[in-house]
Scaffold this motif. Structure first.
Motif, short mmCIF file in Angstrom:
data_model
loop_
_atom_site.label_atom_id
_atom_site.label_comp_id
_atom_site.label_asym_id
_atom_site.label_seq_id
_atom_site.Cartn_x
_atom_site.Cartn_y
_atom_site.Cartn_z
N THR A 7 0.80 -1.05 0.02
CA THR A 7 0.08 0.02 -0.08
C THR A 7 0.95 1.25 -0.07
OG1 THR A 7 -0.09 0.36 2.62
CG2 THR A 7 -1.82 -1.51 1.38
N VAL A 13 0.04 -6.44 1.66
CA VAL A 13 -1.26 -7.15 1.76
C VAL A 13 -1.29 -8.51 0.91
CG1 VAL A 13 -3.69 -6.95 1.15
CG2 VAL A 13 -2.51 -5.03 2.10
N THR A 42 -11.49 -7.45 2.84
CA THR A 42 -11.30 -8.77 2.93
C THR A 42 -12.46 -9.76 3.85
OG1 THR A 42 -10.54 -8.12 5.31
CG2 THR A 42 -8.82 -8.00 3.66
N ASP A 49 -13.62 -4.40 7.80
CA ASP A 49 -12.37 -5.39 7.23
C ASP A 49 -12.11 -4.55 5.79
OD1 ASP A 49 -12.40 -7.12 9.26
OD2 ASP A 49 -14.27 -7.98 8.65
N ILE A 51 -8.95 -2.26 3.69
CA ILE A 51 -7.56 -1.90 3.77
C ILE A 51 -7.58 -0.82 2.77
CG2 ILE A 51 -5.43 -2.82 3.05
CD1 ILE A 51 -6.33 -5.65 3.85
#
Length: 92
Positions: A7, A13, A42, A49, A51
């Protein structure tokens, strides 16, 4: 080796953990658009959840980054993708 995404904040990730990737606008309390986020989810609970893969000043840059990620996923068997920095969105 699994596919990994780095990221903008340097978080790694594992691609296999993502169910979806989408562009979402970031709003202030008065619902003014502050920017656009590329988000990976996710689980089915996207609010808890999610990201943050990258933040961008305009929607076109965020969509270009999403398109770059999709192209990479389609072409690389084993590799690492590094998210472009804000203001440096990829070409669509």
């Amino acid at each position: 080796m699994a596919k990994s995404i780095i990221t903008q904040d340097g978080i790694i990730v594992n691609y296999s953990n993502l169910l979806a990737v989408f562009v979402d606008d970031e709003l202030d309390d008065d619902e003014n658009v502050l920017g656009y986020n590329l988000v990976g989810v996710t689980s089915m609970d996207e609010k808890n959840d999610a990201i943050l893969l990258g933040s961008f000043d305009d929607e076109a840059s965020a969509m270009n980054a999403k398109a770059e990620l999709i192209r990479w996923l389609q072409s690389e068997a084993f590799s690492t993708f590094e998210m472009s920095q804000a203001g440096k969105g990829g070409d669509a």
